[in-house]
Design an enzyme around this catalytic site. Structure first.
Site, PDB file in Angstrom:
ATOM      1  N   PRO A 125       0.806  -1.223   0.000  1.00 24.08           N
ATOM      2  CA  PRO A 125       0.000   0.000   0.000  1.00 24.08           C
ATOM      3  C   PRO A 125       0.841   1.276   0.000  1.00 24.08           C
ATOM      4  CG  PRO A 125      -0.111  -1.090   2.145  1.00 24.08           C
ATOM      5  CD  PRO A 125       0.561  -2.045   1.209  1.00 24.08           C
TER       6      PRO A 125
ATOM      7  N   GLU B  46       1.482  -7.618   9.111  1.00 25.37           N
ATOM      8  CA  GLU B  46       1.591  -6.176   9.302  1.00 25.37           C
ATOM      9  C   GLU B  46       2.443  -5.503   8.235  1.00 25.37           C
ATOM     10  OE1 GLU B  46       0.677  -2.577  11.006  1.00 25.37           O
ATOM     11  OE2 GLU B  46      -0.174  -4.558  11.369  1.00 25.37           O
TER      12      GLU B  46
ATOM     13  N   ARG C  88      -2.907  -8.798 -20.898  1.00 27.24           N
ATOM     14  CA  ARG C  88      -3.808  -8.454 -22.002  1.00 27.24           C
ATOM     15  C   ARG C  88      -3.149  -7.494 -22.989  1.00 27.24           C
ATOM     16  NH1 ARG C  88      -7.054  -4.231 -21.924  1.00 27.24           N
ATOM     17  NH2 ARG C  88      -8.917  -5.469 -22.433  1.00 27.24           N
TER      18      ARG C  88
ATOM     19  N   ASP D 144      -8.650   1.152 -25.071  1.00 26.01           N
ATOM     20  CA  ASP D 144      -9.212   1.053 -23.729  1.00 26.01           C
ATOM     21  C   ASP D 144      -9.144   2.391 -22.999  1.00 26.01           C
ATOM     22  OD1 ASP D 144      -9.865  -1.600 -23.854  1.00 26.01           O
ATOM     23  OD2 ASP D 144      -8.011  -2.298 -22.934  1.00 26.01           O
TER      24      ASP D 144
END
Length: 250
Positions: free
Chosen positions: A89, A116, A154, A169
């Site tokens: 994160p 953690e 992809r 896209d």
């Protein structure tokens, strides 16, 4: 392309790799993968891969030894120089531009953590990239790794049936994609725009460009980079702004 994924839960990933575009890409031999349970590399008798953090605090921290050994073993089996990606994160916010960059590589290694966090030495001395798929916290890195792998695979040549699909896209052009319609022409009184039925490809492309600009301005205006707009794009955008302004005061 070869992809290695280090995870404590390989069963989470296996089913995803055996469906849809990822399965088809393997059948076309455009990429292959290996799932590595890094618990298999631990040197302690209890097969632990985590430990308490120095200095105290809540949670457990992934130890460096199993992950270092697993990555080094994986790298020794191939002659390529891989990108070693830490799903975290705290990492760089993932984007289509990053997907396009990774799609140029021959070998990717993903490290999926739990608990953690990671021992900082993993971050500082083992990985080449840290990636976050958004500003929220997941139980582990597996879901994030699957998102990244899907978006990268992809883009590999000949993976998608239509070569124009990926370049058109959303985000590939720097903006959101235009609206799409299919049969029937009219559904519950709702009609397909006439221009899409005209057969005039120039008019259709102009409509799609305008709708793409409009949708991007309305939903994600921060994506519009003035320096990348053509003279025609700026004129279209001015018309869109005037239209939106007029409708506000009607």
């Amino acid at each position: 392309m070869h992809i290695d994924i280090l995870t404590l839960f390989p069963e989470m990933i296996e089913s995803v790799f055996q469906t849809s575009i990822l399965k088809k890409a393997q059948e076309k031999e455009k990429f292959n993968y290996n799932l590595i349970n890094f618990r298999d590399y631990t040197e302690n008798k209890h097969n632990k891969v985590d430990d308490y953090p120095y200095g105290g605090g809540a949670g457990m921290v992934l130890a460096p030894q199993p992950i270092f050994d697993a990555v080094e073993d994986v790298k020794s089996k191939r002659k390529t120089k891989p990108r070693v990606i830490l799903m975290c994160p705290q990492g760089e916010r993932y984007s289509q531009k990053k997907a396009e960059e990774l799609a140029e590589e021959d070998h990717l290694i993903f490290i999926c953590g739990h608990y953690e966090g990671y021992d900082e030495r993993i971050r500082e001395h083992l990985v080449t990239d840290e990636i976050s798929i958004g500003d929220y916290v997941l139980t582990g890195g597996e879901l994030g790794a699957m998102v990244v792998v899907d978006s990268v695979v992809r883009l590999l040549p000949e993976v998608l049936g239509n070569e124009e699909s990926a370049p058109q896209d959303s985000f590939s052009t720097g903006m959101l994609e235009h609206p799409h319609y299919t049969r029937p022409r009219e559904f519950r009184g709702l009609k397909v725009p006439d221009v899409l039925l005209s057969g005039d490809h120039a008019k259709i492309e102009a409509w799609r460009r305008r709708e793409s600009l409009k949708r991007t301005y309305e939903r994600r205006k921060e994506l519009i980079k003035e320096e990348l707009l053509s003279k025609e794009d700026r004129k279209i955008l001015d018309d869109i702004l005037e239209e939106l302004h007029s409708s506000t005061f009607e």
